[in-house]
Design a protein around this motif. Structure first.
Motif, mmCIF file in Angstrom:
data_model
loop_
_atom_site.group_PDB
_atom_site.id
_atom_site.type_symbol
_atom_site.label_atom_id
_atom_site.label_comp_id
_atom_site.label_asym_id
_atom_site.label_seq_id
_atom_site.Cartn_x
_atom_site.Cartn_y
_atom_site.Cartn_z
ATOM 1 N N ASN A 91 0.577 10.487 6.189
ATOM 2 C CA ASN A 91 1.765 10.373 5.345
ATOM 3 C C ASN A 91 2.264 8.939 5.373
ATOM 4 O O ASN A 91 2.793 8.476 6.379
ATOM 5 N N GLU A 92 2.088 8.229 4.255
ATOM 6 C CA GLU A 92 2.546 6.840 4.139
ATOM 7 C C GLU A 92 2.025 5.979 5.287
ATOM 8 O O GLU A 92 2.740 5.142 5.827
ATOM 9 N N GLY A 93 0.797 6.203 5.676
ATOM 10 C CA GLY A 93 0.182 5.399 6.727
ATOM 11 C C GLY A 93 0.414 5.917 8.130
ATOM 12 O O GLY A 93 -0.066 5.310 9.088
ATOM 13 N N PRO B 201 0.812 -1.226 0.000
ATOM 14 C CA PRO B 201 0.000 0.000 0.000
ATOM 15 C C PRO B 201 0.841 1.270 0.000
ATOM 16 O O PRO B 201 0.347 2.339 -0.373
ATOM 17 N N SER B 202 2.099 1.176 0.413
ATOM 18 C CA SER B 202 2.943 2.364 0.476
ATOM 19 C C SER B 202 3.829 2.519 -0.754
ATOM 20 O O SER B 202 4.675 3.410 -0.801
ATOM 21 N N ILE B 203 3.664 1.643 -1.757
ATOM 22 C CA ILE B 203 4.509 1.730 -2.941
ATOM 23 C C ILE B 203 4.156 2.993 -3.717
ATOM 24 O O ILE B 203 3.016 3.483 -3.680
ATOM 25 N N HIS B 204 5.155 3.540 -4.400
ATOM 26 C CA HIS B 204 4.958 4.812 -5.102
ATOM 27 C C HIS B 204 4.421 4.634 -6.512
ATOM 28 O O HIS B 204 4.403 5.587 -7.286
ATOM 29 N N ILE B 205 4.022 3.417 -6.859
ATOM 30 C CA ILE B 205 3.437 3.164 -8.180
ATOM 31 C C ILE B 205 1.921 3.152 -8.046
ATOM 32 O O ILE B 205 1.365 2.424 -7.233
ATOM 33 N N LYS C 199 -0.511 5.550 -6.966
ATOM 34 C CA LYS C 199 -0.951 5.924 -5.623
ATOM 35 C C LYS C 199 -2.459 6.022 -5.506
ATOM 36 O O LYS C 199 -2.990 6.091 -4.396
ATOM 37 N N ASN C 200 -3.167 6.019 -6.631
ATOM 38 C CA ASN C 200 -4.626 6.025 -6.548
ATOM 39 C C ASN C 200 -5.172 4.665 -6.150
ATOM 40 O O ASN C 200 -6.323 4.549 -5.718
ATOM 41 N N VAL C 201 -4.354 3.624 -6.316
ATOM 42 C CA VAL C 201 -4.798 2.267 -5.973
ATOM 43 C C VAL C 201 -4.101 1.776 -4.710
ATOM 44 O O VAL C 201 -4.737 1.265 -3.788
ATOM 45 N N ASN C 202 -2.793 1.932 -4.659
ATOM 46 C CA ASN C 202 -2.005 1.439 -3.535
ATOM 47 C C ASN C 202 -1.795 2.586 -2.535
ATOM 48 O O ASN C 202 -1.003 3.502 -2.791
ATOM 49 N N LYS C 203 -2.486 2.516 -1.395
ATOM 50 C CA LYS C 203 -2.449 3.644 -0.459
ATOM 51 C C LYS C 203 -2.997 3.234 0.897
ATOM 52 O O LYS C 203 -3.584 2.153 1.057
ATOM 53 N N TYR C 204 -2.782 4.152 1.890
ATOM 54 C CA TYR C 204 -3.396 4.068 3.210
ATOM 55 C C TYR C 204 -4.350 5.252 3.365
ATOM 56 O O TYR C 204 -4.015 6.377 2.982
ATOM 57 N N VAL C 205 -5.524 5.012 3.971
ATOM 58 C CA VAL C 205 -6.491 6.076 4.230
ATOM 59 C C VAL C 205 -6.919 5.999 5.696
ATOM 60 O O VAL C 205 -7.325 4.939 6.185
ATOM 61 N N TRP C 206 -6.807 7.158 6.408
ATOM 62 C CA TRP C 206 -7.231 7.261 7.807
ATOM 63 C C TRP C 206 -8.550 8.028 7.881
ATOM 64 O O TRP C 206 -8.714 9.069 7.232
#
Length: 533
Positions: free
Chosen positions: A337-339, A308-312, A314-321
């Motif tokens: 920021n990055e989880g 989820p923290s990969i920079h490829i 970012k609309n798919v691989n991410k963390y949301v709080w």
């Protein structure tokens, strides 16, 4: 030539049978084994009977022609001191001439001699049947030929696989079956191909499968190619693993099987959906309680490939709080920021549920997983005893404006027993203070009302510096005094003295003043009032 030798030998044996004697003998090893590329000696030993000899050039090494029962000459030898050795011109001789040498015939004792043809670099095509032929000469008979046969077996070690194996398909997902294929020369005698798996962070490899195919061995053939494929099902634990194909046979020794001739894949990439995140708090507190005004970092980490923290993408691989103060409220998305969610200057309104959702995606599919963290923000508390805070009321106990006392509890949630103990202790201290103050007041009042008694042993005339002067009686000499006429008839002179006092306490009772003419005269009484001390 061969027919002639055979005929001669038959005739000679027949003669021996008639005469009761035999010709010389020839011996060789029944079989010889050599490794491809190594050297080997083909040794022929012959023994002479008494009176026999060997013809020069008739000690011969021969080889059997492929597919026939006939032999052709390779090289000839002469007995010691009778000539030289040489290769013939046959095809088999030409194949060996540049890779072999002929050693001189030597005696080993007891009429036994040895003729050696040394092959310096054995090849698989040398795997044949060889024959040593010796023609003897006797005093009574003509030439007699004896032979001995040996078989040369050539072995070859297994060789490194031809190509680097590649896992198929290229986009591998967890729980997918992949194909791995390996082709190699398993050598002679034929060996096996083995597949090994090396997982990341695991030191020892795991043997997955080994081949069972055994090629049919053919004379003069040292290369036996075998292809062995496997179809394992991979999991997320196989991500970044390496798969090795090794080859071995009985000639490959001196190392573990997995380190024998081998080729291995590049690290294979296994996509897998994101797992349940783990949340850590910094600083960590019991029951996730934090005081108003403090700060905390919430760090969210989740396994997944891609991460989820990969920079490829970012609309798919991410963390949301997100945050909810109450279960029924709408979630509010928070900046992170990055989880990592940083919360500063916490307030009571920040109490609630914080949720981290991790996302990833591959091969056109997306996945997510969430974890929750409860936080409680409370006011700063102390453990001091209850204090009394005065406040002004509109009416005092008498109905007039005044000040009354009221207790405010600042214990911040202490138990009832602790509060009771604190209150009792404060009351006892206050009572002791009041009693001490009353005692002090009473003592001061008593000191003002009572004089200090002179100790009984105090000597008379404690002041030795008294001076006495005769002076007129001020009262009697005062004509305006109402007592003038009465006192005029008495002695008008009185004794006066000046008294000098220091600052030490003295008694307040009357002091006797004596006449200087003698201590037995009647004293004059005088009351001296001393200041309070």
């Amino acid at each position: 030539m061969d027919l002639f030798r055979r005929f001669s030998c038959i005739l000679f044996l027949s003669t021996l049978f008639i005469q009761g004697r035999d010709c010389g003998t020839v011996q060789t090893s029944a079989s010889v084994t050599a490794t491809n590329g190594s050297s080997v000696n083909l040794t022929c030993e012959y023994t002479l009977d008494p009176g026999d000899s060997v013809y020069s050039g008739l000690i011969v090494w021969e080889t059997k022609k492929s597919g026939t029962s006939e032999y052709e000459n390779i090289a000839t030898f002469s007995p010691p001191g009778e000539g030289s050795n040489s290769f013939t011109t046959t095809e088999s001789a030409m194949n060996l001439k540049d890779r072999a040498e002929l050693l001189n015939v030597t005696s080993t004792g007891s009429n036994t001699y040895r003729a050696v043809m040394r092959v310096l670099e054995v090849q698989c095509l040398d795997e044949k049947e060889y024959r040593c032929s010796v023609t003897f000469r006797t005093s009574n008979l003509g030439p007699q030929t004896e032979t001995a046969v040996t078989s040369l077996t050539v072995q070859a070690p297994a060789e490194r696989p031809y190509d680097i194996p590649v896992a198929e398909p290229s986009n591998i997902e967890e729980n997918m079956k992949i194909n791995l294929s390996c082709t190699a020369n398993v050598g002679k005698p034929p060996g096996k191909i083995k597949w090994w798996r090396y997982r990341d962070q695991v030191n020892a490899p795991l043997l997955m499968e080994e081949s069972s195919e055994i090629p049919v061995v053919q004379p003069g053939v040292c290369v036996y190619n075998v292809t062995f494929s496997i179809q394992p099902v991979v999991t997320k634990d196989d991500d970044q693993s390496v798969w090795r194909c090794s080859v071995d046979n009985e000639l490959v020794t001196g190392s573990p099987d997995q380190n024998k001739p081998n080729q291995e894949t590049a690290r294979i990439n296994v996509f897998y959906k994101v797992r349940v995140p783990q949340i850590t708090k910094t600083p960590d507190t019991p029951n996730s309680q934090y005081s108003v005004g403090s700060s905390v970092n919430l760090t969210c980490k989740a396994e997944g490939n891609p991460s989820p923290s990969i920079h490829i993408d970012k609309n798919v691989n991410k963390y949301v709080w997100t945050f909810k103060a109450n279960p029924g409220d709408n979630a509010t998305e928070l900046s992170s920021n990055e989880g990592v969610l940083s919360l500063t200057n916490l307030q009571e309104t920040d109490t609630g549920t914080y949720t981290c959702t991790a996302f990833n995606g591959f091969n056109g599919k997306t996945f997510n997983s969430s974890q929750h963290q409860e936080l409680q923000i409370v006011k700063t508390t102390t453990t001091s005893a209850p204090t009394t805070t005065p406040f002004v009321s509109t009416t005092g106990p008498t109905g007039n404006p005044g000040t009354e006392s009221r207790e405010e509890d600042t214990t911040g949630g202490l138990s009832g027993g602790a509060i009771a103990g604190i209150v009792i202790g404060v009351i006892v201290i206050l009572v002791l203070v009041v009693v001490a103050a009353l005692c002090l007041i009473c003592r001061n009042r008593q000191s003002k009302g009572d004089s200090i008694d002179e100790p009984p042993e105090k000597p008379i005339r404690n002041n030795q510096d008294l001076s006495f002067v005769n002076r007129p009686d001020i009262v009697n000499n005062d004509k305006s005094s109402p007592f003038y006429s009465q006192e005029k008839k008495h002695n008008t002179d009185l004794h006066y003295s000046d008294l000098t006092f220091d600052d030490k306490p003295r008694s307040r009772k009357p002091i006797q003043i004596y006449d200087l003419n003698g201590l037995n005269n009647s004293p004059y009484s005088s009351e001296v009032m001393m200041p309070s001390v």
